[in-house]
Design an enzyme around this catalytic site. Sequence first.
Site, mmCIF file in Angstrom:
data_model
loop_
_atom_site.group_PDB
_atom_site.id
_atom_site.type_symbol
_atom_site.label_atom_id
_atom_site.label_comp_id
_atom_site.label_asym_id
_atom_site.label_seq_id
_atom_site.Cartn_x
_atom_site.Cartn_y
_atom_site.Cartn_z
ATOM 1 N N GLY A 189 44.798 -6.344 12.321
ATOM 2 C CA GLY A 189 43.838 -5.388 12.864
ATOM 3 C C GLY A 189 44.370 -4.613 14.055
ATOM 4 O O GLY A 189 45.589 -4.470 14.237
ATOM 5 N N ASP A 220 35.911 -5.228 10.185
ATOM 6 C CA ASP A 220 35.021 -4.440 11.047
ATOM 7 C C ASP A 220 35.185 -2.933 10.812
ATOM 8 O O ASP A 220 34.372 -2.145 11.275
ATOM 9 C CB ASP A 220 35.303 -4.736 12.528
ATOM 10 C CG ASP A 220 34.861 -6.136 12.921
ATOM 11 O OD1 ASP A 220 34.263 -6.822 12.077
ATOM 12 O OD2 ASP A 220 35.122 -6.535 14.074
ATOM 13 N N MET A 263 29.006 -9.700 10.968
ATOM 14 C CA MET A 263 30.129 -9.471 11.881
ATOM 15 C C MET A 263 30.209 -8.007 12.307
ATOM 16 O O MET A 263 29.657 -7.136 11.651
ATOM 17 C CB MET A 263 31.427 -9.920 11.226
ATOM 18 C CG MET A 263 31.596 -11.412 11.301
ATOM 19 S SD MET A 263 33.224 -11.915 10.794
ATOM 20 C CE MET A 263 33.182 -13.631 11.295
ATOM 21 N N ARG A 265 32.222 -6.717 15.978
ATOM 22 C CA ARG A 265 32.312 -7.004 17.411
ATOM 23 C C ARG A 265 31.993 -5.769 18.250
ATOM 24 O O ARG A 265 31.141 -5.798 19.120
ATOM 25 C CB ARG A 265 33.738 -7.449 17.714
ATOM 26 C CG ARG A 265 33.807 -8.600 18.646
ATOM 27 C CD ARG A 265 35.192 -8.814 19.206
ATOM 28 N NE ARG A 265 36.241 -9.009 18.240
ATOM 29 C CZ ARG A 265 36.870 -10.156 18.016
ATOM 30 N NH1 ARG A 265 36.510 -11.226 18.677
ATOM 31 N NH2 ARG A 265 37.863 -10.235 17.153
ATOM 32 N N GLU A 319 26.855 -8.606 15.223
ATOM 33 C CA GLU A 319 27.064 -9.611 16.278
ATOM 34 C C GLU A 319 27.288 -9.004 17.664
ATOM 35 O O GLU A 319 26.978 -9.614 18.680
ATOM 36 C CB GLU A 319 28.246 -10.520 15.926
ATOM 37 C CG GLU A 319 29.544 -9.756 15.802
ATOM 38 C CD GLU A 319 30.747 -10.611 15.467
ATOM 39 O OE1 GLU A 319 30.720 -11.827 15.684
ATOM 40 O OE2 GLU A 319 31.735 -10.031 14.982
ATOM 41 N N MET A 373 31.416 -16.265 5.835
ATOM 42 C CA MET A 373 31.318 -16.177 4.369
ATOM 43 C C MET A 373 31.649 -14.787 3.852
ATOM 44 O O MET A 373 32.087 -14.634 2.720
ATOM 45 C CB MET A 373 29.912 -16.571 3.914
ATOM 46 C CG MET A 373 29.673 -18.058 4.095
ATOM 47 S SD MET A 373 28.010 -18.501 3.728
ATOM 48 C CE MET A 373 28.041 -18.334 1.965
ATOM 49 N N ILE A 374 31.465 -13.758 4.695
ATOM 50 C CA ILE A 374 31.721 -12.404 4.185
ATOM 51 C C ILE A 374 33.202 -12.031 4.276
ATOM 52 O O ILE A 374 33.616 -11.024 3.730
ATOM 53 C CB ILE A 374 30.855 -11.328 4.883
ATOM 54 C CG1 ILE A 374 31.231 -11.152 6.358
ATOM 55 C CG2 ILE A 374 29.382 -11.639 4.733
ATOM 56 C CD1 ILE A 374 30.653 -9.883 6.982
ATOM 57 N N ARG A 375 33.993 -12.829 4.996
ATOM 58 C CA ARG A 375 35.406 -12.457 5.114
ATOM 59 C C ARG A 375 36.367 -13.483 4.516
ATOM 60 O O ARG A 375 37.559 -13.203 4.382
ATOM 61 C CB ARG A 375 35.768 -12.155 6.571
ATOM 62 C CG ARG A 375 35.783 -13.347 7.477
ATOM 63 C CD ARG A 375 36.342 -13.015 8.857
ATOM 64 N NE ARG A 375 36.928 -14.210 9.427
ATOM 65 C CZ ARG A 375 37.325 -14.350 10.671
ATOM 66 N NH1 ARG A 375 37.225 -13.328 11.509
ATOM 67 N NH2 ARG A 375 37.850 -15.468 11.098
HETATM 68 N N1 LIG Z 1 48.109 -5.034 23.261
HETATM 69 C C1 LIG Z 1 48.777 -5.946 22.536
HETATM 70 N N2 LIG Z 1 50.133 -6.019 22.611
HETATM 71 C C2 LIG Z 1 50.819 -6.933 21.895
HETATM 72 N N3 LIG Z 1 50.233 -7.810 21.046
HETATM 73 C C3 LIG Z 1 48.906 -7.792 20.927
HETATM 74 C C4 LIG Z 1 48.106 -6.856 21.656
HETATM 75 N N4 LIG Z 1 46.811 -7.070 21.342
HETATM 76 C C5 LIG Z 1 46.802 -8.094 20.448
HETATM 77 N N5 LIG Z 1 48.058 -8.514 20.197
HETATM 78 C C6 LIG Z 1 48.448 -9.607 19.294
HETATM 79 O O1 LIG Z 1 48.049 -9.275 17.962
HETATM 80 C C7 LIG Z 1 47.580 -10.434 17.281
HETATM 81 C C8 LIG Z 1 46.245 -10.181 16.665
HETATM 82 O O2 LIG Z 1 45.325 -9.656 17.619
HETATM 83 P P1 LIG Z 1 43.765 -9.946 17.518
HETATM 84 O O3 LIG Z 1 43.531 -11.407 17.574
HETATM 85 O O4 LIG Z 1 43.072 -9.095 18.494
HETATM 86 O O5 LIG Z 1 43.387 -9.554 16.021
HETATM 87 P P2 LIG Z 1 43.360 -8.158 15.303
HETATM 88 O O6 LIG Z 1 44.704 -7.822 14.802
HETATM 89 O O7 LIG Z 1 42.714 -7.143 16.183
HETATM 90 O O8 LIG Z 1 42.471 -8.501 14.048
HETATM 91 P P3 LIG Z 1 40.875 -8.637 13.993
HETATM 92 O O9 LIG Z 1 40.424 -7.460 13.203
HETATM 93 O O10 LIG Z 1 40.616 -9.893 13.293
HETATM 94 O O11 LIG Z 1 40.345 -8.646 15.387
HETATM 95 C C9 LIG Z 1 47.571 -11.574 18.281
HETATM 96 O O12 LIG Z 1 48.646 -12.434 17.989
HETATM 97 C C10 LIG Z 1 47.715 -10.888 19.632
HETATM 98 O O13 LIG Z 1 48.482 -11.658 20.556
HETATM 99 O O1 LIG Z 2 36.221 -16.372 15.009
HETATM 100 P P1 LIG Z 2 37.403 -15.511 14.929
HETATM 101 O O2 LIG Z 2 38.321 -15.840 13.816
HETATM 102 O O3 LIG Z 2 38.129 -15.366 16.208
HETATM 103 O O4 LIG Z 2 36.917 -14.055 14.509
HETATM 104 C C1 LIG Z 2 35.712 -13.460 14.737
HETATM 105 C C2 LIG Z 2 35.864 -11.960 14.778
HETATM 106 O O5 LIG Z 2 36.774 -11.488 13.827
HETATM 107 C C3 LIG Z 2 36.244 -10.379 13.116
HETATM 108 O O6 LIG Z 2 35.881 -10.828 11.854
HETATM 109 C C4 LIG Z 2 37.261 -9.271 12.975
HETATM 110 O O7 LIG Z 2 37.635 -8.787 14.224
HETATM 111 C C5 LIG Z 2 35.034 -9.955 13.950
HETATM 112 O O8 LIG Z 2 34.040 -9.334 13.199
HETATM 113 C C6 LIG Z 2 34.593 -11.262 14.540
HETATM 114 O O9 LIG Z 2 33.931 -11.096 15.755
HETATM 115 MG MG LIG Z 3 40.685 -6.723 16.657
#
Ligand SMILES: Nc1ncnc2c1ncn2[C@@H]1O[C@H](COP(=O)(O)OP(=O)(O)OP(=O)(O)O)[C@@H](O)[C@H]1O
Ligand SMILES: O=P(O)(O)OC[C@H]1O[C@](O)(CO)[C@@H](O)[C@@H]1O
Ligand SMILES: [Mg+2]
Length: 486
Positions: A189, A220, A263, A265, A319, A373-375
Amino acid sequence: MESNGISEQKIVTGDFGYILQDVPHLTDYIPDLPTYSNPLQDNPAYSVVKQYFVHVDDSVPEKIVVHKDSPRGIHFRRAGPRQKIYFEPDEVRACIVTCGGLCPGLNTVIREIVYSLYHMYGVTRVLGIDGGYRGFYARNTIPLTPKVVNDIHKRGGTILGTSRGGHDTSKIVHSIQDRGINQVYIIGGDGTQKGASVIFEEVRRRGLKVVVAGIPKTIDNDIPVIDRSFGFDTAVEEAQRAINAAHVEAESVENGIGLVKLMGRYSGFIAMYATLASRDVDCCLIPESPFYLDGKGGLYEYIEKQLKENGHMVIVIAEGAGQELLSESMQQDASGNKLLQDVGLWISQGIKDYFSKQKKMTINLKYIDPTYMIRAVPGNASDNVYCTLLAQSVVHGAMAGYTGYTSGLVNGRQTYIPFYRINEKQHKVVITDRMWARLLSSTNQPSFISNKEVFEDRKEHISGEKKNEETQLLDDENCADVVPEN
Ligand SMILES: Nc1ncnc2c1ncn2[C@@H]1O[C@H](COP(=O)(O)OP(=O)(O)OP(=O)(O)O)[C@@H](O)[C@H]1O
Ligand SMILES: O=P(O)(O)OC[C@H]1O[C@](O)(CO)[C@@H](O)[C@@H]1O
Ligand SMILES: [Mg+2]
């Protein structure tokens, strides 16, 4: 091509205001790389296709709704196979990593990257990184072959595992170098794509012939520029089951209220689309649309009216909605994302208290929280096809030597989008857009915006104070300019 250690944006301009926001290429920093003929030209499945290879000048416009005197505007490089490639199949050592939360279709993307590399390009060395970014330096790798990934698309989750936090750029790039990896496919993401961009910059700084490519993943749907993210469709479909249950429960009892938390955020797309799809929802609450509970035009007044008129109602709440009404305390997850308070429980209690204490009215509220459950389900048919196209596109781009890009669907076409565009904004529901108006007219809920606010907003649009509003092409404007603090 470099300032402050960050590579400069590649912009190509043309006639009538044409702008190409191009993606980096390995030859930007490694000159004289040899090229090879694309083996697809001898592949019986593809050699019959007229113009199978993408023309070097093909690009896709970001905005397709235009006025007759509009400039041609921003374009992205069209994805697809190129006649010349920059890797010999034998030379490729690819790796795939999945980061962040789960999303339907993750396994399909993994499978199709492996299949594309093996069957389209004859690559035979593909590694899975175990457990997200930290897996590069803290875990073992998983060899991926067509046999290993053959039926993984039927399962939810990711066979590679995932994690939040643990992004140590230097350790990750060391591990890439140590393992001789030269194509890095990063599925995740908004946070993950930011991480991918940092890895790309470090790879480039070290002058490595390593492609860093992203595949956007988020249920999301909060990633900008792209039409929608994979898994979103499945998540919305899955949410229908919870909404249906809430509706059945609510209409079966006197003064029944079915409340479903979904979900979302920072962006309320799942709640908005699940509401539009269902038609049984009387009120949808999302983070982008602040609401209030008491008094005229408030939520409680609307619930009372619905119960009096229909005897039951269904509420969907994202949420992240109404967090400003809950406690100020703020915790973060390992990636720095805000850990939300349970708005579903909070609002359930509020509604119960209001009707029992203030209205002396008996209501019957059922709270359904389908959360994961949705993901955690596999992708549906449409998402699986989408994942396949994304995976094939990202591999074509890497073999052609492009790097520092995210593969994404823009106006129905596969494109390569530079990381800075993916990372500069967060895709959000714009409540002054037509889509939210469609929802309001379908649910008949109050907008919770006072007439004064609407009037002020219109005044700003007319005076041009709101960016880009002169064109009134509102359907393209649903992005927040600034990514909120996590
Ligand atoms: N600004 C950043 N610079 C470098 N790495 C990052 C940064 N932000 C997040 N990450 C890294 O990216 C990975 C995923 O980030 P995060 O947990 O926010 O999920 P996401 O990719 O946004 O997916 P989701 O849609 O589930 O939130 C983590 O390992 C985190 O350390
Ligand atoms: O509980 P976890 O795995 O950190 O993820 C929850 C979040 O991840 C998402 O599914 C994707 O960012 C959000 O909708 C939710 O808030
Ligand atoms: Mg994210």
